[in-house]
Design an enzyme around this catalytic site. Structure first.
Site, PDB file in Angstrom:
ATOM      1  N   ASP A   9       0.854  -1.185   0.000  1.00  0.00           N
ATOM      2  CA  ASP A   9       0.000   0.000   0.000  1.00  0.00           C
ATOM      3  C   ASP A   9       0.889   1.233   0.000  1.00  0.00           C
ATOM      4  OD1 ASP A   9      -2.457  -1.339   0.053  1.00  0.00           O
ATOM      5  OD2 ASP A   9      -2.466  -1.462   2.233  1.00  0.00           O
ATOM      6  N   ASP A  55      -7.232  -1.388  -4.451  1.00  0.00           N
ATOM      7  CA  ASP A  55      -8.328  -1.139  -3.512  1.00  0.00           C
ATOM      8  C   ASP A  55      -9.355  -0.180  -4.114  1.00  0.00           C
ATOM      9  OD1 ASP A  55      -6.958  -2.732  -1.681  1.00  0.00           O
ATOM     10  OD2 ASP A  55      -6.013  -1.011  -0.701  1.00  0.00           O
TER      11      ASP A  55
END
Length: 170
Positions: free
Chosen positions: A117, A136
């Site tokens: 991330d 995401d």
């Protein structure tokens, strides 16, 4: 199926390229933080071993394989459902985005053991501590698209009677 494939393919590729560029080429893994347009957009290095907000993030191999299996099962279910029930192009694109994003995160778990991330967004005096990635975003957009744009079979047809018991003439 072609539309689902291409939407998923491009979601997957865009996510993987973005991770490679930001984390490896820009060396975010080493420097940990890059302010892009603070506070709206920042790059912050993150290793997500669970699901959203750190759920199931105990770091065990069992959790990793459960999450991989669950993601693949959901992708298969979405593809089966979309093939039969998604006549609208936007629903097909939504299914592809969801599947492509989910598979991009699966690849991260297979390669690294966790999901990479790097996106962090804050606004209006609120400091958001969470990081996410483009996969995401694609998963979220795809799920919303399926919720809002998928047509169900619950609408009565013009040719079928509304009552399943036909009245007998008589």
């Amino acid at each position: 199926m072609r539309m689902i494939f291409w939407a998923g393919f491009w979601a997957f590729v865009i996510d993987q390229i973005s991770k490679y560029v930001v984390i490896h080429m820009m060396e975010l893994a080493r420097i940990r933080s890059i302010d892009v347009l603070p506070p709206l957009l920042n790059f912050r290095y993150g290793e997500n071993r669970g699901i959203n907000f750190g759920l199931l993030a105990d770091g065990s191999d069992l959790s990793r394989w459960i999450l991989i299996s669950l993601a693949i099962a959901i992708c298969i279910a979405i593809l089966i459902w979309a093939r039969k029930n998604a006549p609208r192009p936007i629903a097909k694109v939504s299914a592809g985005l969801l599947v492509g994003g989910a598979l991009a995160n699966v690849v991260d778990r297979l390669i690294y053991g966790y999901v990479l991330d790097f996106l962090n967004m804050s606004c209006c005096g609120i400091n958001n501590p969470f990081v996410f990635n483009l996969a995401d975003v694609f998963i979220f957009a795809g799920a919303l698209g399926l919720i809002f744009f998928a047509e169900g079979d619950d609408k009565p047809s013009k040719n079928k009677p509304r009552n399943s018991k036909a009245k007998k003439a008589g």
